[in-house]
Motif scaffolding. Structure first.
Motif, PDB file in Angstrom:
ATOM      1  N   ALA A 242     -11.646   1.663 -10.845  1.00 55.52           N
ATOM      2  CA  ALA A 242     -10.849   0.680  -9.756  1.00 55.52           C
ATOM      3  C   ALA A 242      -9.657   0.301 -10.674  1.00 55.52           C
ATOM      4  O   ALA A 242      -8.642  -0.200  -9.908  1.00 55.52           O
ATOM      5  CB  ALA A 242     -11.583  -0.245  -9.146  1.00 55.52           C
TER       6      ALA A 242
ATOM      7  N   PHE B 121     -11.219  -6.112  -2.612  1.00 59.87           N
ATOM      8  CA  PHE B 121     -12.500  -5.780  -3.542  1.00 59.87           C
ATOM      9  C   PHE B 121     -13.275  -7.138  -3.319  1.00 59.87           C
ATOM     10  O   PHE B 121     -14.596  -6.772  -3.037  1.00 59.87           O
ATOM     11  CB  PHE B 121     -11.991  -5.549  -4.904  1.00 59.87           C
ATOM     12  CG  PHE B 121     -11.797  -4.165  -5.040  1.00 59.87           C
ATOM     13  CD1 PHE B 121     -12.727  -3.418  -5.517  1.00 59.87           C
ATOM     14  CD2 PHE B 121     -10.565  -3.360  -4.583  1.00 59.87           C
ATOM     15  CE1 PHE B 121     -12.652  -1.818  -5.756  1.00 59.87           C
ATOM     16  CE2 PHE B 121     -10.597  -2.003  -4.933  1.00 59.87           C
ATOM     17  CZ  PHE B 121     -11.502  -1.548  -5.355  1.00 59.87           C
TER      18      PHE B 121
ATOM     19  N   ILE C 111      -1.826  -0.982   4.689  1.00 59.57           N
ATOM     20  CA  ILE C 111      -2.841  -1.736   3.675  1.00 59.57           C
ATOM     21  C   ILE C 111      -4.262  -0.725   3.990  1.00 59.57           C
ATOM     22  O   ILE C 111      -4.810  -0.485   2.611  1.00 59.57           O
ATOM     23  CB  ILE C 111      -3.067  -3.147   3.914  1.00 59.57           C
ATOM     24  CG1 ILE C 111      -2.005  -4.141   3.582  1.00 59.57           C
ATOM     25  CG2 ILE C 111      -4.487  -3.525   3.292  1.00 59.57           C
ATOM     26  CD1 ILE C 111      -1.967  -5.440   4.211  1.00 59.57           C
TER      27      ILE C 111
ATOM     28  N   GLU D 271      -8.537  -9.727 -13.021  1.00 57.98           N
ATOM     29  CA  GLU D 271      -8.874  -9.255 -11.457  1.00 57.98           C
ATOM     30  C   GLU D 271     -10.270  -9.023 -11.619  1.00 57.98           C
ATOM     31  O   GLU D 271     -11.100  -9.534 -10.254  1.00 57.98           O
ATOM     32  CB  GLU D 271      -8.168  -7.850 -11.146  1.00 57.98           C
ATOM     33  CG  GLU D 271      -6.786  -7.949 -11.104  1.00 57.98           C
ATOM     34  CD  GLU D 271      -5.981  -6.723 -10.971  1.00 57.98           C
ATOM     35  OE1 GLU D 271      -5.279  -6.685  -9.895  1.00 57.98           O
ATOM     36  OE2 GLU D 271      -6.491  -5.693 -11.587  1.00 57.98           O
TER      37      GLU D 271
ATOM     38  N   ASP E 179       2.926  -5.915  -2.900  1.00 53.74           N
ATOM     39  CA  ASP E 179       2.042  -6.614  -2.006  1.00 53.74           C
ATOM     40  C   ASP E 179       2.494  -7.633  -1.366  1.00 53.74           C
ATOM     41  O   ASP E 179       1.921  -8.084  -0.350  1.00 53.74           O
ATOM     42  CB  ASP E 179       0.890  -6.868  -3.078  1.00 53.74           C
ATOM     43  CG  ASP E 179       0.018  -5.537  -3.508  1.00 53.74           C
ATOM     44  OD1 ASP E 179       0.417  -4.503  -2.999  1.00 53.74           O
ATOM     45  OD2 ASP E 179      -0.966  -5.608  -4.003  1.00 53.74           O
TER      46      ASP E 179
ATOM     47  N   LEU F 113     -12.081   1.309  -1.657  1.00 52.47           N
ATOM     48  CA  LEU F 113     -13.137   0.248  -1.119  1.00 52.47           C
ATOM     49  C   LEU F 113     -14.081   0.870  -0.723  1.00 52.47           C
ATOM     50  O   LEU F 113     -15.458   0.541  -1.064  1.00 52.47           O
ATOM     51  CB  LEU F 113     -12.291  -0.462   0.167  1.00 52.47           C
ATOM     52  CG  LEU F 113     -11.379  -1.662  -0.176  1.00 52.47           C
ATOM     53  CD1 LEU F 113     -10.395  -1.957   1.004  1.00 52.47           C
ATOM     54  CD2 LEU F 113     -12.113  -2.832  -1.001  1.00 52.47           C
TER      55      LEU F 113
ATOM     56  N   HIS G 279      -5.852   1.328   0.662  1.00 54.37           N
ATOM     57  CA  HIS G 279      -7.021   0.865   0.087  1.00 54.37           C
ATOM     58  C   HIS G 279      -8.379   1.272   0.549  1.00 54.37           C
ATOM     59  O   HIS G 279      -9.506   0.883  -0.108  1.00 54.37           O
ATOM     60  CB  HIS G 279      -6.890  -0.780   0.160  1.00 54.37           C
ATOM     61  CG  HIS G 279      -5.756  -1.370  -0.720  1.00 54.37           C
ATOM     62  ND1 HIS G 279      -5.603  -1.251  -1.957  1.00 54.37           N
ATOM     63  CD2 HIS G 279      -4.514  -1.754  -0.262  1.00 54.37           C
ATOM     64  CE1 HIS G 279      -4.435  -1.651  -2.520  1.00 54.37           C
ATOM     65  NE2 HIS G 279      -3.955  -2.193  -1.226  1.00 54.37           N
TER      66      HIS G 279
ATOM     67  N   ARG H  85      -5.162  -5.420  -3.455  1.00 52.12           N
ATOM     68  CA  ARG H  85      -6.454  -4.715  -3.784  1.00 52.12           C
ATOM     69  C   ARG H  85      -7.571  -5.709  -4.252  1.00 52.12           C
ATOM     70  O   ARG H  85      -8.593  -5.668  -3.844  1.00 52.12           O
ATOM     71  CB  ARG H  85      -6.198  -3.592  -4.762  1.00 52.12           C
ATOM     72  CG  ARG H  85      -7.196  -3.077  -5.335  1.00 52.12           C
ATOM     73  CD  ARG H  85      -6.925  -2.047  -6.388  1.00 52.12           C
ATOM     74  NE  ARG H  85      -6.290  -2.869  -7.511  1.00 52.12           N
ATOM     75  CZ  ARG H  85      -6.355  -2.301  -8.745  1.00 52.12           C
ATOM     76  NH1 ARG H  85      -6.702  -1.126  -9.037  1.00 52.12           N
ATOM     77  NH2 ARG H  85      -5.611  -3.005  -9.613  1.00 52.12           N
ATOM     78  N   LYS H  86      -7.143  -6.577  -5.219  1.00 48.40           N
ATOM     79  CA  LYS H  86      -8.137  -7.430  -5.672  1.00 48.40           C
ATOM     80  C   LYS H  86      -8.667  -8.488  -4.460  1.00 48.40           C
ATOM     81  O   LYS H  86     -10.067  -8.422  -4.543  1.00 48.40           O
ATOM     82  CB  LYS H  86      -7.438  -8.373  -6.572  1.00 48.40           C
ATOM     83  CG  LYS H  86      -8.406  -9.456  -7.432  1.00 48.40           C
ATOM     84  CD  LYS H  86      -7.676 -10.293  -8.192  1.00 48.40           C
ATOM     85  CE  LYS H  86      -6.326 -10.998  -7.567  1.00 48.40           C
ATOM     86  NZ  LYS H  86      -5.776 -11.787  -8.449  1.00 48.40           N
TER      87      LYS H  86
END
Length: 191
Positions: free
Chosen positions: A143, A72, A21, A149, A3, A29, A25, A68-69
């Motif tokens: 998730a 989100f 990305i 997170e 990442d 999402l 994701h 990812r965090k």
């Protein structure tokens, strides 16, 4: 690619990094965003806006080793803003009103026990959970996020996340215990 390296590549203007990305994701999402609004177009537009803003503002992005965090959190905020564009009072916690869980946890449990009545009871038990509890369970089990997170995504402290998860699982266990007792009694009367 990690990442951190992918994020640095995005910041450097590599369009392939943005595409990677997005591919990695977008689906999770969208699923997460649909928990906040049944308006699929609003969710898709919010997601698209998020990625457009990422690209436009890439040079000003900070360091990030948890894409990812980050996504989100950003999508959650964007959807909530789009749902209620009227300026909010600072003391409100309006996001509690928006999250709508439609868990597939019942499907996982039903793989082991395929009785339709149990599925209905589980859905009823899930519906009895608060929206915050539902959101914590969704982020934890669907998730696949850890508690730190989840804290960042929901913008609440660690202990609150743990408490919400504990109480939600406890309520589900109690609900399932009652269901098991119901089925035992039902089977005894049918014999």
């Amino acid at each position: 690619m990690s990442d951190k390296i992918l994020w640095q590549s995005l910041k450097a203007g590599n369009q392939k990094a943005l595409e990677e990305i997005y591919r990695a994701h977008a689906v999770p999402l969208l699923k997460y965003g649909q928990r906040f609004s049944q308006d699929g177009q609003l969710v898709e537009d919010s997601l698209q806006d998020l990625f457009v803003e990422l690209w436009k503002n890439r040079a000003g992005l900070g360091e990030n080793d948890a894409i990812r965090k980050y996504l989100f959190v950003a999508l959650r905020r964007k959807i909530i803003r789009n749902l209620n564009p009227i300026k909010r009072v600072a003391t409100e916690e309006p996001e509690e009103r928006f999250f709508q869980a439609d868990f597939a946890i019942d499907e996982k449990i039903m793989e082991q026990e395929s009785q339709v009545e149990q599925k209905e009871k589980l859905e009823q038990a899930l519906a009895q959970l608060s929206e915050r509890q539902q959101e914590v369970l969704y982020l934890k089990f669907f998730a696949d996020m850890d508690y730190p997170e989840i804290c960042e995504v929901m913008d609440i402290n660690y202990q609150s996340v743990r408490n919400l998860a504990f109480r939600a699982l406890q309520a589900l266990r109690e609900g399932m215990s009652l269901i098991l007792l119901f089925f035992l009694l039902k089977n005894l009367t049918l014999k």
